[in-house]
Structure formats: C-alpha cells, structure tokens
Design an enzyme around this catalytic site. Sequence first.
Site, PDB file in Angstrom:
ATOM      1  N   ARG A 227      -4.338   4.609  -0.143  1.00 30.37           N
ATOM      2  CA  ARG A 227      -5.831   4.236  -0.057  1.00 30.37           C
ATOM      3  C   ARG A 227      -5.734   2.813   0.692  1.00 30.37           C
ATOM      4  O   ARG A 227      -6.410   1.974   0.549  1.00 30.37           O
ATOM      5  CB  ARG A 227      -6.491   4.013  -1.644  1.00 30.37           C
ATOM      6  CG  ARG A 227      -5.443   3.213  -2.327  1.00 30.37           C
ATOM      7  CD  ARG A 227      -6.456   2.661  -3.672  1.00 30.37           C
ATOM      8  NE  ARG A 227      -5.493   2.004  -4.644  1.00 30.37           N
ATOM      9  CZ  ARG A 227      -5.870   1.597  -5.263  1.00 30.37           C
ATOM     10  NH1 ARG A 227      -7.239   1.486  -5.662  1.00 30.37           N
ATOM     11  NH2 ARG A 227      -5.015   0.955  -6.496  1.00 30.37           N
TER      12      ARG A 227
ATOM     13  N   ARG B 220       8.870  -1.769   2.331  1.00 35.90           N
ATOM     14  CA  ARG B 220       9.397  -1.600   0.813  1.00 35.90           C
ATOM     15  C   ARG B 220      10.863  -0.991   0.694  1.00 35.90           C
ATOM     16  O   ARG B 220      11.111  -0.268   1.625  1.00 35.90           O
ATOM     17  CB  ARG B 220       8.204  -0.711   0.187  1.00 35.90           C
ATOM     18  CG  ARG B 220       6.968  -1.039   0.266  1.00 35.90           C
ATOM     19  CD  ARG B 220       5.978  -0.011   0.432  1.00 35.90           C
ATOM     20  NE  ARG B 220       4.523  -0.388   0.674  1.00 35.90           N
ATOM     21  CZ  ARG B 220       3.645  -0.699  -0.128  1.00 35.90           C
ATOM     22  NH1 ARG B 220       3.785  -0.631  -1.368  1.00 35.90           N
ATOM     23  NH2 ARG B 220       2.526  -1.004   0.403  1.00 35.90           N
TER      24      ARG B 220
ATOM     25  N   GLY C 246       3.330   7.184   0.216  1.00 36.29           N
ATOM     26  CA  GLY C 246       2.661   6.338   1.408  1.00 36.29           C
ATOM     27  C   GLY C 246       1.388   5.935   1.071  1.00 36.29           C
ATOM     28  O   GLY C 246       0.857   5.985  -0.058  1.00 36.29           O
TER      29      GLY C 246
ATOM     30  N   ASP D 241       8.634   1.370  -4.805  1.00 35.93           N
ATOM     31  CA  ASP D 241       7.601   1.445  -3.485  1.00 35.93           C
ATOM     32  C   ASP D 241       6.678   0.074  -3.572  1.00 35.93           C
ATOM     33  O   ASP D 241       5.941  -0.301  -2.867  1.00 35.93           O
ATOM     34  CB  ASP D 241       6.692   2.609  -3.683  1.00 35.93           C
ATOM     35  CG  ASP D 241       5.942   2.842  -4.971  1.00 35.93           C
ATOM     36  OD1 ASP D 241       6.741   2.828  -5.906  1.00 35.93           O
ATOM     37  OD2 ASP D 241       4.673   2.918  -5.325  1.00 35.93           O
TER      38      ASP D 241
ATOM     39  N   ASP E 205       1.753  -5.834  -4.422  1.00 35.07           N
ATOM     40  CA  ASP E 205       1.236  -4.476  -5.398  1.00 35.07           C
ATOM     41  C   ASP E 205       0.694  -5.289  -6.819  1.00 35.07           C
ATOM     42  O   ASP E 205       1.378  -5.051  -8.047  1.00 35.07           O
ATOM     43  CB  ASP E 205       1.880  -3.414  -5.525  1.00 35.07           C
ATOM     44  CG  ASP E 205       1.086  -2.321  -5.175  1.00 35.07           C
ATOM     45  OD1 ASP E 205      -0.007  -2.037  -5.774  1.00 35.07           O
ATOM     46  OD2 ASP E 205       1.631  -1.593  -4.488  1.00 35.07           O
TER      47      ASP E 205
ATOM     48  N   GLY F 258      -8.800   7.687  -2.197  1.00 30.48           N
ATOM     49  CA  GLY F 258      -8.657   6.558  -1.199  1.00 30.48           C
ATOM     50  C   GLY F 258      -9.333   5.136  -1.469  1.00 30.48           C
ATOM     51  O   GLY F 258      -9.389   4.259  -0.664  1.00 30.48           O
TER      52      GLY F 258
HETATM   53  P1  AMP Z   1       0.501   1.865  -7.003  1.00 36.22           P
HETATM   54  O1  AMP Z   1       0.944   2.552  -8.141  1.00 36.22           O
HETATM   55  O2  AMP Z   1      -0.686   1.193  -7.051  1.00 36.22           O
HETATM   56  O3  AMP Z   1       1.518   1.160  -6.177  1.00 36.22           O
HETATM   57  O4  AMP Z   1       0.343   3.264  -6.184  1.00 36.22           O
HETATM   58  C1  AMP Z   1       0.975   4.291  -6.040  1.00 36.22           C
HETATM   59  C2  AMP Z   1       0.730   5.307  -5.090  1.00 36.22           C
HETATM   60  O5  AMP Z   1      -0.557   5.937  -5.383  1.00 36.22           O
HETATM   61  C3  AMP Z   1       0.385   4.577  -3.528  1.00 36.22           C
HETATM   62  O6  AMP Z   1       0.911   5.638  -2.476  1.00 36.22           O
HETATM   63  C4  AMP Z   1      -0.963   4.483  -3.518  1.00 36.22           C
HETATM   64  O7  AMP Z   1      -1.361   4.614  -2.161  1.00 36.22           O
HETATM   65  C5  AMP Z   1      -1.560   5.797  -4.065  1.00 36.22           C
HETATM   66  N1  AMP Z   1      -2.832   5.596  -4.749  1.00 36.22           N
HETATM   67  C6  AMP Z   1      -3.327   4.543  -5.923  1.00 36.22           C
HETATM   68  N2  AMP Z   1      -4.724   4.686  -6.020  1.00 36.22           N
HETATM   69  C7  AMP Z   1      -4.993   5.589  -5.133  1.00 36.22           C
HETATM   70  C8  AMP Z   1      -6.517   6.375  -4.855  1.00 36.22           C
HETATM   71  N3  AMP Z   1      -7.517   5.932  -5.609  1.00 36.22           N
HETATM   72  N4  AMP Z   1      -6.394   7.132  -3.758  1.00 36.22           N
HETATM   73  C9  AMP Z   1      -5.270   7.603  -3.264  1.00 36.22           C
HETATM   74  N5  AMP Z   1      -4.126   7.001  -3.330  1.00 36.22           N
HETATM   75  C10 AMP Z   1      -4.068   6.159  -4.087  1.00 36.22           C
HETATM   76 MG    MG Z   2       2.101   0.293  -4.633  1.00 40.54          MG
END
Ligand code: AMP
Ligand code: MG
Length: 499
Positions: free
Chosen positions: A106, A196, A103, A265, A275, A139
């Site tokens: 952030r 996604r 989900g 995702d 992403d 976040g």
């Molecule tokens: P990503 O690898 O960037 O696609 O992120 C994978 C998951 O981690 C997603 O659900 C993002 O929303 C969550 N996420 C990444 N960085 C943060 C953060 N700093 N705080 C909260 N959730 C994060």
């Molecule tokens: Mg992502």
Amino acid sequence: MTHRPSETAAPLLPNLAPGGWRLDDSYARLPALFFTDVEPTPVRAPRWVKLNRALAGELGLEADALEDEAGAAIFAGNRLPPGARPVAQAYAGHQFGHFTGLGDGRAILLGEQITPRGERFDVQLKGSGPTPYSRRGDGRAALGPMLREYIISEAMHALGIPTTRSLAVVATGEPVYRERELPGAVLTRVAASHIRVGTFQWAAATRDEAALRALVDYTIRRHYPDLAGAENPARALLEAVIERQARLIAQWMLVGFIHGVMNTDNMAISGETIDYGPCAFMDAYDPETVFSSIDRHGRYAYGNQPAIAQWNLARFAETLLPLIAVEEERAIEMAKVALGKFAERYREQWLDGMRRKLGLFGAEPDDGALIESLLEWMQKTKADYTNTFADLARELPAECAQRDDAEFMQWHARWRERLARQRESGEESDRLRGESCPAFVPRNHLVEAALAAAEQGDVSVMERLLEVLAKPYDHAREAPEYRQPAGDAGAGYRTFCGT
Ligand code: AMP
Ligand code: MG
C-alpha cells in the site's frame, strides 16, 4: 575488491523543477526484481490535513506553493510531481518469526528528493492504492493511523532518534473498511531509504547473486560511503549495520519506545526507525510491556527489543554469506564474530545513555549496578519511566516526590555520592540530565485524543500536541497535562497494526 561503477549511479543530478522538486530514481535503476512500476490510484476528493512545513523546507520544497489544491492532488497520488518514477518496492521478511514474500502493498515510492544540501531522501506515499504486492489488502490507509505515524515519527525526530519522517497527510474523501468504516488518508513518508533487512532477504531468496551484489554496492554508496573501498564490502556492511542498530535500539530503550512490530521487513538498513504501526511509549516501567494487540506472546515486548534486533541482524547476515566468503564455513565464522559484537555495543550505548540521563560523567565500575537498582525500584513501584528521569533531571532534593520511600532515598543517596565524586560541576550535570531526559513523550492517551478530534475534523488538539512534542527537552514549559501518564485508564491500552 575494487569499487566498480554501477549502472545505479546517477550520471547527473536531475534538474530543479517548479515547487522545488528535484527527484532522482536511483533505486529504480537496480535490477528489476527489486521493484515493480506502478502508479498511485487516484482518490475522490483530496483535502489537506497536515503539511510539515519545516520538513518541506529542509527538502527544498516550497511549502507555500504546495499547500493548495494542486499540492493536495500530488500528496493524494492523483498527480505525480515532476520527475517522479513511481515504483512499489519488493521485499521479503520474517513476520513474527515466519518468512514471507512481501513488498509495498500500500505504498509507492515517487522518487528520491535531492535536497539543497545534496542529501537524498525517499519520498513515499503510504495508502496510495493497490500494487502487485497487496495480496488481499486494499492498498489503503485510514486517517487515524497515518496521523499517528505523523505524530510519533516527528516526536522521535525531535527526541534526536534516527527515524523516517512525515511530510504530509492528505484525506482521500473515500472510506476505508476495517472493523468499521473509517476516513481514508495518504501519508507521505520521507526516509534515508526504504531498504530493509527484508530487501536483502528478497534478493537472497531469489538466489540471484548479481542482484544481491548490486544491492550491497548500492546500499554502501547510499548509506555507508566510507566503506566504498572496503576489502570485503559485504562484511564491512554487516558490521556497520550492526553498529547503527545497536545505537538505534539503545536510543529506543532510553526513551521507553516500543516499536511493536520488529519484523525483519520493518528494520531499515540506514539505521532509521521505520514503520510506525502499533508502537507506543511505555508509561510505568516494566520490561514486559507490550501494547500491540497482535503481539500475543510478547515477542516484541520492551525488554525483548535488543534480542530481537540481534535476531533480525542474524537474518541479515545470512543473506550476505555468499558474498562474505566463497567458503560457507568461513563466511559463517566471520558473520558470527560480527554478530557477537552487537550485545557489547548495545550495552555500551545503553550504559552511556543512562549515565547521561543521570548526569554522570566518566565511567565507574558500579554505574551499571546503580542504574539497575533504580530500574528495579521503578518496576516494583510501577513508577512512570519518563517522569522518574525527568523529575531527577529537574529535581531539588527537598521536592523529591519520593522522599517518603526509604528504598528510593537510599538509592538517591548513592546517586548523590556518585555525583559528588565527579569533577564536573553541578550545573554541568544538570545540563546533561536536562538534555538527556525528555520532559515530553507522545503519551498514548494524548495521541488518541488528538486522533479522535482529527477524525471529527478538529486538528487543533493535534497541533498543540505536535508543538509540545517538537521541544521534548523543554523542562521549563508549564504543561502538566502533557506530562501525566494516563493512569489506570491506560493500563489496558492496546495499539493496532496500522491497517
Ligand atoms: P506492516 O506490518 O505494516 O509492516 O505491513 C506488512 C505488509 O503488509 C507490507 O507488505 C504492507 O505493504 C502490507 N500491507 C499492510 N496493510 C495493507 C493494506 N491495507 N493493503 C495492502 N497491503 C498492506
Ligand atoms: Mg512494514
């Protein structure tokens, strides 16, 4: 199946609001399991870093009216634009092969901007504070990675590759803590949608078939309207998504783009690149190239991308099985047939693209071998991927940089013979090569230099880079410093997940 109207269909378009905002919220009218209502968390001191004025214009937003303090407050998440209905989207995903509930941890979707041409684009804040999906994350996002996404997504767009785009980066005036203290920022991302493969996985995991069906219908209406009357909508959607992904991955491969974190995702159903975390462009040609520091086993290496895309699409197909056919065996059979087309379609798209890069019209049976032997030579000699093609595109034979290399010259003669056999003129071939081989891609060391300066408050380096990257096929531009790979200094280049 007849197409049934759904509660997600907007009865009327929202009214135009000051600044050019015209936000709809069709996604938030899907069943509740797909999102949570949540507002961005205000930040201390929003300050403009970058507004994409051209994109603002395309969206129908008034750039002049936005680029002030009130606008910065909007793109920092301190104030909502008129008509916004902020939600965090729910999804699941396979991360490096392991299934997890995820989900927007952030990110917050403000709504869907309806453009003057009637198109619909998600407007999403990234780095806008915690949500129920944040797990242990804060976040937030750091300025460097958000500008990195801005630069590379806009470069991809200019290259003609479907991608999410970047509308704004606003500094928060607050620090974020990673390995060290970094300046915080919020990026505004614009996407055809943020649906996604993982969104479908989330629906499938909850075993709520009505919700899954609503998502299929919604996705078809939003991204594949031609399939509205399909006899078997789920199967038609699967086939269409496979087709778009085959095309997208071929485009990545043709420009040497490495996504770096192709988790399910991070694969958009719209067919857009999404992403931008540890992504990077390959310099020296090598299928095993990996930049991401977290990809220790090379799962998402350059040469693995087509196979990984197919793996992700198989996960997508699994989510659709109950809707493809009542009898599971039959559904699996149909899904297998659809998935089997991926490799074929990818290969066709890639071959066609390679022919264009080499200025070849039509198709000859030996084209594949001709291309492969160039790539083999490039790998052996560690030739720069972008520049090898760009040099061939601009080439005067006498100036050929590789004229002392017998193997290359042998290949070159074969290529020349192939060119001589086609009816199209030399100029036509030149033009095709010029518009298919970029002269400029976002080289890692150039991106890093732009980010380092921006972190120190100087955005001029980034502005110049963005200007060059906006016209990647401008072979006449005299800018040798933007063409050079980093050289040995870039050999150990590592990218980090955009956290
Ligand atoms: P990503 O690898 O960037 O696609 O992120 C994978 C998951 O981690 C997603 O659900 C993002 O929303 C969550 N996420 C990444 N960085 C943060 C953060 N700093 N705080 C909260 N959730 C994060
Ligand atoms: Mg992502």
